[in-house]
Scaffold this active site. Structure first.
Site, PDB file in Angstrom:
ATOM      1  N   LEU A 461      45.009  37.630  39.750  1.00 53.60           N
ATOM      2  CA  LEU A 461      44.219  38.341  39.907  1.00 53.60           C
ATOM      3  C   LEU A 461      44.307  38.922  41.329  1.00 53.60           C
ATOM      4  O   LEU A 461      43.623  39.991  41.357  1.00 53.60           O
ATOM      5  CB  LEU A 461      42.459  38.104  40.365  1.00 53.60           C
ATOM      6  CG  LEU A 461      42.073  37.197  38.662  1.00 53.60           C
ATOM      7  CD1 LEU A 461      40.140  36.773  39.345  1.00 53.60           C
ATOM      8  CD2 LEU A 461      41.729  38.708  37.771  1.00 53.60           C
ATOM      9  N   GLY A 462      43.982  38.784  42.199  1.00 56.29           N
ATOM     10  CA  GLY A 462      44.551  39.891  43.948  1.00 56.29           C
ATOM     11  C   GLY A 462      45.323  38.111  44.963  1.00 56.29           C
ATOM     12  O   GLY A 462      44.833  36.555  44.299  1.00 56.29           O
ATOM     13  N   GLY A 464      44.914  37.404  48.972  1.00 52.85           N
ATOM     14  CA  GLY A 464      43.844  37.627  50.960  1.00 52.85           C
ATOM     15  C   GLY A 464      44.453  36.562  51.301  1.00 52.85           C
ATOM     16  O   GLY A 464      45.776  36.143  50.917  1.00 52.85           O
ATOM     17  N   ALA A 465      44.405  36.867  52.796  1.00 51.56           N
ATOM     18  CA  ALA A 465      44.437  35.894  53.963  1.00 51.56           C
ATOM     19  C   ALA A 465      44.185  34.911  53.286  1.00 51.56           C
ATOM     20  O   ALA A 465      45.173  33.586  53.998  1.00 51.56           O
ATOM     21  CB  ALA A 465      43.162  36.472  55.096  1.00 51.56           C
ATOM     22  N   ASP A 576      35.562  38.838  58.028  1.00 51.62           N
ATOM     23  CA  ASP A 576      36.700  39.601  57.189  1.00 51.62           C
ATOM     24  C   ASP A 576      36.456  40.954  56.159  1.00 51.62           C
ATOM     25  O   ASP A 576      36.244  41.002  55.028  1.00 51.62           O
ATOM     26  CB  ASP A 576      37.417  39.160  56.218  1.00 51.62           C
ATOM     27  CG  ASP A 576      39.339  39.648  56.219  1.00 51.62           C
ATOM     28  OD1 ASP A 576      39.082  41.104  56.420  1.00 51.62           O
ATOM     29  OD2 ASP A 576      39.785  39.333  55.437  1.00 51.62           O
TER      30      ASP A 576
END
Ligand SMILES: *[C@@H]1O[C@H](CO)[C@@H](O)[C@H](O)[C@H]1NC(C)=O
Ligand SMILES: *[C@@H]1O[C@H](CO)[C@@H](O)[C@H](O)[C@H]1NC(C)=O
Ligand SMILES: *[C@@H]1O[C@H](CO)[C@@H](O)[C@H](O)[C@H]1NC(C)=O
Ligand SMILES: *[C@@H]1O[C@H](CO)[C@@H](O)[C@H](O)[C@H]1NC(C)=O
Ligand SMILES: *[C@@H]1O[C@H](CO)[C@@H](O)[C@H](O)[C@H]1NC(C)=O
Ligand SMILES: *[C@@H]1O[C@H](CO)[C@@H](O)[C@H](O)[C@H]1NC(C)=O
Ligand SMILES: *[C@@H]1O[C@H](CO)[C@@H](O)[C@H](O)[C@H]1NC(C)=O
Ligand SMILES: *[C@@H]1O[C@H](CO)[C@@H](O)[C@H](O)[C@H]1NC(C)=O
Ligand SMILES: *[C@@H]1O[C@H](CO)[C@@H](O)[C@H](O)[C@H]1NC(C)=O
Length: 743
Positions: A461-462, A464-465, A576
């Site tokens: 889905l994605g 990130g950090a 964040d």
């Protein structure tokens, strides 16, 4: 000689007759409609109302219904009992013998209007009533006689009549709320037990019922052609539900609806189809539904253990208090499940293991089995602690109520100075038994199930950090599974502490953690799945979202941050905040994700100058200065985000060599504000400019949040008050007096 003119007449008139039929929109016997996206519905002569299939949001199924067809939001006012939805390709047919017949794609009957013969035609009347007409203009069947959740002008309800709320905004099944005109002439609103239809005591009543003296009891509920709703008494006098003189002047549509949240409301809407305004409220009953439930039967306005309060629009909202979570995560108005059940089995829960969650201004006025008066707060808590049946103790003004589960009629009441003590286990580990997580003691085994649930970590889905997110399935629910980046091996205890803190957060604008998995090697966090992507794609996509919607989103984010900063048992700094970390649920509410994870990563390493958490463009200057990091870093990022929401423009434009001055949003916003050119900032967004006062407030709040000096930035609580207009915003000073260069 005589026949010729007759024939001529006939041929002349025949086409005219056909045209007349079309404009009258008679639905002839045998006519059918098919459920497709572009099927023409059966329209009323004026075109105000349509009968046909509506695609239901989020379901990919169709609802046979009647709706206001000329206004942009095609508001549904009728559907068959229970609101059955059917797949694409299903049909409705007007038959002689069985009336209207709704069949699915297999040809199976889903609903019929009932057996009828000698049908002449059907007609969608301009009143919003679909009528089946027999010979001699006899009315055989009409939708007004079988109302769903709405009544329209000219519609009448007789004694014994009833309407039901929907289950939810998009579920047309019969919900928990009813409006009934009882046989004794009393008009009541009540909740009911869904499985048995047993009616609980009313939460609103006109008190027009009188069996002993029928002459002045209520007889009919009449919604007259002008838009006044009243009860007609036997003796001919009226009991007004629409107060006289309350209706707006002008040409409006009217409706009364028992909304899915239990509030009975009269609405009006401009008939002008070019007018983008929405339904406005004339009145609603009861005034405050949260406070209207007095009887002990039933759960109240919200589900069991849930707590009711009114939102800005005076609509009820329900929120599980700390110590509880939603039984059905998709139904915020439903029941809440306690993390801790009182248990009287021997040795089940030792007193030493028990703790209390303290809630302010929350009360469940029923469900008590002991009242102690007078007593002290300490004695009140102790009494509950030593009582294995006690689930919650309520303390107010020297009085103590001990309560058992489930709790009902939960409400927020700031006027009473009331405290609720919810029994819980010390260092409560809700994740031992989290919702929708078949928690196996064997971590490795449950990891395998997971891996299976995510289709072998294929549906990404994605990224990130903090790790990669995959789409997965658990039971019947779609979930998002975050596989965390590698962390120190010995961080297990800290990991559990942190994850527990995250799991205890419950807020409608936070993405809920459902469970986790940790076998030392893999660390997975399981979240509810958000269907509508990130705020980034919403804000910066092709369609500019409406100003009102953007305001709603900004306020939601502010509320969630305030909750993380001030209302959680352990304070959580997000570190964040940016539009990529804000997700949108199916109703396009903003939901913050990835909160609590910054600490997990920082755990691995002490912070240094080069170790900046966060994302360029959103990070507060103190990260670069070795100054202490506080909740004010989130306020800064929120400020940047707020300016982005206002302007629909990214904080930093990806332009390597270009005009830096205009490219940095905070500078640009300050300049526009200084020069009184907010029209430039919002790129001539007329909706926003029409709401200039609010626009200016939002920009000023944004500029206060991005002050270089953290002490000048407001708290998130103050931000909410300013955005809501409760507290005046003062002139912001220049946010960057030291002219910092980023990077
Ligand atoms: C938003 O969610 C609804 C319901 O799940 C879905 O029908 C719709 O396509 C989604 N929209 C976007 C832009 O993803
Ligand atoms: C349609 O409504 C009008 C009032 O607007 C009424 O006079 C007429 O009888 C209705 N037609 C049918 C078929 O019920
Ligand atoms: C109209 O229908 C009724 C009921 O079916 C029937 O009794 C009556 O004879 C019919 N009238 C005419 C003129 O067809
Ligand atoms: C609507 O809610 C009912 C009761 O919770 C449920 O059984 C039904 O499946 C829901 N319908 C849809 C279409 O989600
Ligand atoms: C019923 O009420 C009417 C009007 O209030 C009154 O005139 C009448 O006497 C009453 N009848 C009885 C039997 O109480
Ligand atoms: C009808 O009954 C109501 C309620 O008792 C009363 O206030 C009203 O005066 C009565 N009207 C007539 C015409 O009797
Ligand atoms: C209504 O909305 C449409 C599309 O969003 C827009 O084109 C139109 O100008 C708006 N009309 C008014 C009166 O605001
Ligand atoms: C955390 O520490 C481990 C071992 O000390 C190291 O391998 C890993 O790269 C560190 N993680 C991060 C994100 O720096
Ligand atoms: C950067 O943006 C400025 C204006 O904002 C523009 O004049 C310039 O051409 C852009 N440079 C590049 C490399 O895109």
């Amino acid at each position: 000689m005589q026949r010729v003119p007759y024939l001529i007449l006939l041929t002349l008139f025949l086409p005219l007759l056909v045209i007349a039929q079309q404009t009258n929109r008679f639905v002839s016997v045998g006519a059918t409609l098919t459920a497709t996206n572009d099927a023409m519905p059966w329209l009323s002569p004026s075109g105000d109302f349509a009968f046909g299939f509506q695609l239901i949001q989020g379901q990919n199924n169709f609802l046979l219904s009647i709706w206001f067809d000329k206004i942009p939001e095609k508001t549904i006012i009728w559907y068959p009992e229970g609101g059955p939805t059917v797949p694409r390709g299903s049909t409705i047919e007007l038959t002689n013998g069985r009336g209207l017949v709704l069949s699915d794609t297999q040809g199976k009957d889903v609903w019929t209007s009932g057996s009828t013969s000698d049908i002449a035609y059907g007609v969608m009347n301009d009143t919003g009533n679909f009528v089946i007409v027999g010979n001699e203009s006899r009315k055989i069947w009409d939708s007004f006689e079988f109302p769903s959740d709405t009544m329209l002008p000219t519609q009448v309800m007789e004694k014994g009549g009833e309407i039901y709320s929907k289950m939810s905004r998009t579920n047309f099944s019969r919900g928990r709320f009813q409006l009934r005109l009882l046989e004794d002439g009393n008009l009541v609103l009540n909740t009911r037990d869904i499985s048995t239809n047993y009616a609980y005591p009313s939460y609103y009543a006109t008190k027009t019922g009188d069996l002993s003296n029928q002459s002045n009891s209520g007889e009919q509920l009449i919604f007259d052609g002008v838009g006044y709703l009243y009860l007609l008494r036997r003796n001919g006098s009226k009991f007004d539900l629409t107060p006289s003189q309350e209706l707006p002047f002008g040409d409006y549509y009217h409706r009364v609806t028992l909304d899915f949240d239990g509030v009975f409301t009269q609405y009006y809407h401009s008939r002008d189809s070019t007018d983008n305004s929405s339904w406005e409220r004339v009145w609603s009953y009861p005034g405050n539904i949260c406070l209207s439930f007095l009887a002990s039967e039933g759960s109240g306005a919200c589900g069991y253990n849930n707590v009711c309060s009114l939102d800005q629009n005076n609509r009820p909202k329900c929120e599980c208090p700390r110590g509880f979570s939603l039984l059905d995560p998709n139904d915020p108005y439903g029941d809440c499940k306690p993390y801790f059940f009182p248990n009287c089995d021997k040795g089940a829960s030792k007193k030493e293991d028990i703790d209390f969650v303290e809630l302010k201004d929350i009360d469940w006025p029923t469900s008590d089995y002991v009242i102690m008066n007078p007593t002290s707060e300490v004695d009140c808590k102790n009494s509950c602690l030593n009582d294995c049946f006690c689930a919650v103790a309520i303390y107010r003004g020297n009085k103590c109520w001990k309560k058992k589960l489930p709790l009902s009629n939960g409400k927020v009441d700031v006027s009473l100075n009331v405290k609720a003590f919810v029994k819980s286990r010390k260092g409560d580990l809700p994740l031992e038994n989290p919702p929708h997580f078949s928690g196996s003691k064997n971590n490795r085994q449950s990891l395998i199930i997971l891996v299976h649930a995510t289709n072998g970590f294929k549906d990404e889905l994605g990224r990130g950090a903090f790790g990669i997110v995959y789409k997965g399935v658990m039971g019947t629910n779609t979930v998002a599974v975050k596989k965390l980046n590698q962390m120190a091996q010995d961080g297990e205890k800290e990991f559990r502490t942190e994850v527990n803190a995250i799991a205890k957060t419950h807020h409608r604008n936070l993405v809920q953690l459902l469970g986790f998995c940790d076998d030392g090697e893999h660390r997975l966090l399981v979240y509810e799945y958000m269907s509508n992507g990130t705020l980034a794609s919403f804000l910066f996509g092709e369609m500019r979202p409406s100003w009102n919607h953007r305001c709603h989103i900004a306020l939601g984010i502010a509320k969630a941050l305030s909750y993380l900063h001030e209302e959680c048992s352990t304070q959580i700094i997000h570190c964040d905040i940016k539009p990529q970390n804000i997700l949108l649920d199916e109703y396009y509410n903003a939901r913050i994700s990835d909160f609590g994870l910054a600490k997990l990563l920082v755990m691995n390493q002490s912070r240094t100058n080069t170790d900046i958490r966060g994302t360029k463009g959103y990070v507060a200057p103190e990260w670069f200065r070795n100054a202490p990091v506080t909740v004010k870093v989130d306020v800064y990022s929120f400020g940047v985000l707020l300016l982005e929401i206002i302007s629909c423009r990214k904080s930093v434009k990806e332009n390597e060599s270009g005009n830096e001055y205009e490219a940095i949003l905070t500078d640009w916003a300050w300049d526009c504000y200084q020069e009184g050119r907010l029209d430039l900032l919002v790129e001539n967004d007329l909706e926003a400019l029409d709401d200039y006062k609010k626009l200016k407030v939002f920009v000023m709040v944004g500029l206060w949040c991005v002050q270089e000096n953290p002490l000048l930035r407001p708290t998130m609580r103050k931000v909410i008050q300013m955005l809501e207009g409760v507290v005046e915003v003062t002139e912001p000073s220049c946010p960057f007096p030291f002219s910092l260069t980023l990077g």
